[in-house]
Enzyme design. Sequence first.
Site, PDB file in Angstrom:
ATOM      1  N   ARG A   1       0.891  -1.282   0.051  1.00 12.86           N
ATOM      2  CA  ARG A   1      -0.077   0.034   0.059  1.00 12.86           C
ATOM      3  C   ARG A   1       0.856   1.307  -0.097  1.00 12.86           C
ATOM      4  O   ARG A   1       0.493   2.278   0.632  1.00 12.86           O
ATOM      5  CB  ARG A   1      -1.134   0.033   1.058  1.00 12.86           C
TER       6      ARG A   1
ATOM      7  N   SER B   1     -10.914  -1.125   2.397  1.00 14.02           N
ATOM      8  CA  SER B   1     -10.394  -1.208   3.708  1.00 14.02           C
ATOM      9  C   SER B   1     -10.411   0.228   4.338  1.00 14.02           C
ATOM     10  O   SER B   1      -9.473   1.054   3.770  1.00 14.02           O
ATOM     11  CB  SER B   1      -8.775  -1.828   3.697  1.00 14.02           C
TER      12      SER B   1
ATOM     13  N   GLU C   1      -5.772   3.561   5.537  1.00  6.96           N
ATOM     14  CA  GLU C   1      -5.441   3.418   4.374  1.00  6.96           C
ATOM     15  C   GLU C   1      -5.623   4.364   3.434  1.00  6.96           C
ATOM     16  O   GLU C   1      -4.950   4.691   2.748  1.00  6.96           O
ATOM     17  CB  GLU C   1      -5.985   2.021   3.921  1.00  6.96           C
TER      18      GLU C   1
HETATM   19  N1  EPU Z   1     -11.260 -11.359   9.354  1.00 10.02           N
HETATM   20  C1  EPU Z   1     -11.909 -11.046  10.534  1.00 10.02           C
HETATM   21  N2  EPU Z   1     -13.239 -10.152  10.651  1.00 10.02           N
HETATM   22  C2  EPU Z   1     -13.548  -9.819   9.582  1.00 10.02           C
HETATM   23  C3  EPU Z   1     -12.741  -9.921   8.167  1.00 10.02           C
HETATM   24  C4  EPU Z   1     -11.833 -10.581   8.265  1.00 10.02           C
HETATM   25  O1  EPU Z   1     -11.567 -11.523  11.539  1.00 10.02           O
HETATM   26  O2  EPU Z   1     -14.469  -8.915   9.453  1.00 10.02           O
HETATM   27  C5  EPU Z   1     -10.150 -11.968   9.293  1.00 10.02           C
HETATM   28  C6  EPU Z   1     -10.514 -13.361   8.715  1.00 10.02           C
HETATM   29  O3  EPU Z   1      -9.668 -14.521   9.727  1.00 10.02           O
HETATM   30  C7  EPU Z   1      -9.688 -13.509   7.186  1.00 10.02           C
HETATM   31  C8  EPU Z   1      -8.539 -12.497   7.575  1.00 10.02           C
HETATM   32  O4  EPU Z   1      -9.180 -11.430   8.455  1.00 10.02           O
HETATM   33  O5  EPU Z   1      -9.146 -14.647   7.312  1.00 10.02           O
HETATM   34  C9  EPU Z   1      -8.337 -11.868   6.381  1.00 10.02           C
HETATM   35  O6  EPU Z   1      -9.307 -11.177   5.657  1.00 10.02           O
HETATM   36  P1  EPU Z   1      -9.484 -10.926   4.258  1.00 10.02           P
HETATM   37  O7  EPU Z   1      -9.005 -11.997   3.368  1.00 10.02           O
HETATM   38  O8  EPU Z   1     -10.610  -9.972   3.720  1.00 10.02           O
HETATM   39  O9  EPU Z   1      -8.234  -9.847   3.970  1.00 10.02           O
HETATM   40  P2  EPU Z   1      -8.004  -8.375   4.468  1.00 10.02           P
HETATM   41  O10 EPU Z   1      -6.366  -8.734   5.182  1.00 10.02           O
HETATM   42  O11 EPU Z   1      -8.702  -7.927   5.806  1.00 10.02           O
HETATM   43  C10 EPU Z   1      -6.645  -7.261   2.517  1.00 10.02           C
HETATM   44  C11 EPU Z   1      -6.736  -6.258   2.075  1.00 10.02           C
HETATM   45  C12 EPU Z   1      -7.967  -6.152   1.087  1.00 10.02           C
HETATM   46  C13 EPU Z   1      -8.122  -7.323   0.205  1.00 10.02           C
HETATM   47  C14 EPU Z   1      -7.743  -8.666   0.907  1.00 10.02           C
HETATM   48  C15 EPU Z   1      -7.806  -9.610  -0.115  1.00 10.02           C
HETATM   49  C16 EPU Z   1      -5.334  -4.593   3.128  1.00 10.02           C
HETATM   50  C17 EPU Z   1      -5.519  -3.391   3.950  1.00 10.02           C
HETATM   51  N3  EPU Z   1      -6.771  -4.910   2.780  1.00 10.02           N
HETATM   52  O12 EPU Z   1      -7.881  -7.380   3.637  1.00 10.02           O
HETATM   53  O13 EPU Z   1      -7.981  -4.994   0.277  1.00 10.02           O
HETATM   54  O14 EPU Z   1      -9.000  -7.207  -0.695  1.00 10.02           O
HETATM   55  O15 EPU Z   1      -6.773  -8.531   1.766  1.00 10.02           O
HETATM   56  O16 EPU Z   1      -6.542  -9.638  -0.535  1.00 10.02           O
HETATM   57  O17 EPU Z   1      -4.374  -4.990   2.919  1.00 10.02           O
HETATM   58  C18 EPU Z   1      -8.548  -2.533   0.176  1.00 10.02           C
HETATM   59  O18 EPU Z   1      -7.397  -2.330   0.330  1.00 10.02           O
HETATM   60  O19 EPU Z   1      -9.696  -1.625   0.210  1.00 10.02           O
HETATM   61  C19 EPU Z   1      -9.143  -3.843   0.526  1.00 10.02           C
HETATM   62  C20 EPU Z   1     -10.173  -4.418   0.342  1.00 10.02           C
END
Ligand code: EPU
Length: 346
Positions: A167, A241, A337
């Site tokens: 990012r 995010s 972010e």
């Molecule tokens: N999780 C929770 N609660 C929630 C959502 C997720 O506990 O409400 C936990 C789950 O265990 C899940 C883990 O968090 O397995 C990871 O969740 P997710 O796969 O949704 O990924 P993230 O790390 O929360 C990042 C990016 C997203 C991107 C996803 C998929 C950042 C800040 N965000 O989210 O990007 O779509 O990975 O690769 O790195 C964005 O930047 O706007 C965005 C949506």
Amino acid sequence: MTGYLLQENAPLIARSTMRVPAKAALLADVRRADALPELFGFPYLKSKPVLMLGEGSNVLFAGDFDGVVVTLGQTGIRVLEDDGSTALIRAEAAERWDDLVRWSLARGFVGLENLSLIPGAVGAAPIQNIGAYGTEVGEFIETVEAFDRETGTLQRIGTTRCAFGYRDSLFKRAPERWMITAVEFRLPRQRELRLDYAGVREELERIGAGDAPRASHVAEAISRIRTRKLPNPALVANLGSFFKNPIVDAALATSMHAEFPALPVFGGDRPTAKLSAAWMIEHCGWKGHREGDAAVSEQHALVLVNHGHATGAQILDLARRIAESVRARFGVALEPEPRIIGAQWT
Ligand code: EPU
């Protein structure tokens, strides 16, 4: 016809996907990139802060902007070179990101499939090096074309100089200086697909592409996951995010994992690791929490939403309290972010 339209004291509510009220002292809608030198030649612009805006899917207006908001209207995608195995593809800044992804897949190019359905414009993609499901856009960018306010010229910036990180990029670190006008991507026709992010293989099974998925199947699977997990900004105002996943050193990640075994940790074999901000926020009790029209999404704890009439200041206040509670419970600092305009984060 001039290359731009100017509007004083311009409302910005429809210019950001968070749909919060704010005004810009001046709004310049620029039709073509070659009008930028003339526009930035005006003394008024030299003395004022400038904000380049794409589709506004990563900016929070926490107050009015006493400066010039610039948008670029130029679209278009074309192949500059094609040697049969890879191609160099140029997209103008105002092209929608997901349209480029679909365009590339429809022509047999591989690479951008994991980045399906990300909101925003092509010109915004390099700024925060958009990433999802194990892929970051910087891997495919050969050159960024940008107007440099410091020299008043259009420059071509190679990928190394772009300094892409999680990012992060050269452009994110000096947003007042660079106005991205076009991006050139090197895309292969063949490449191993990245299927290791949690949930991707399961979704491919569900759509019946489990054994030999193609890039278009991966795009379909990821679109389905995103549609299920993330609120659609066309229906519920949000910026994706709201926080970055904090990067900590591996020793801290290991001790946190020992204390909170369910906390997802990404990239644990490197000197640093990313912790799941969503998990920590959810475990502080914020998921689905609503205060008036400002809320934490019920679908994803990392996404703040505006259910109608929230202001940017209310969203920011909620975000600060979320970060404070995560720090108190887990000892980890969360960073926003999106870009915050009209207020400081700390
Ligand atoms: N999780 C929770 N609660 C929630 C959502 C997720 O506990 O409400 C936990 C789950 O265990 C899940 C883990 O968090 O397995 C990871 O969740 P997710 O796969 O949704 O990924 P993230 O790390 O929360 C990042 C990016 C997203 C991107 C996803 C998929 C950042 C800040 N965000 O989210 O990007 O779509 O990975 O690769 O790195 C964005 O930047 O706007 C965005 C949506």
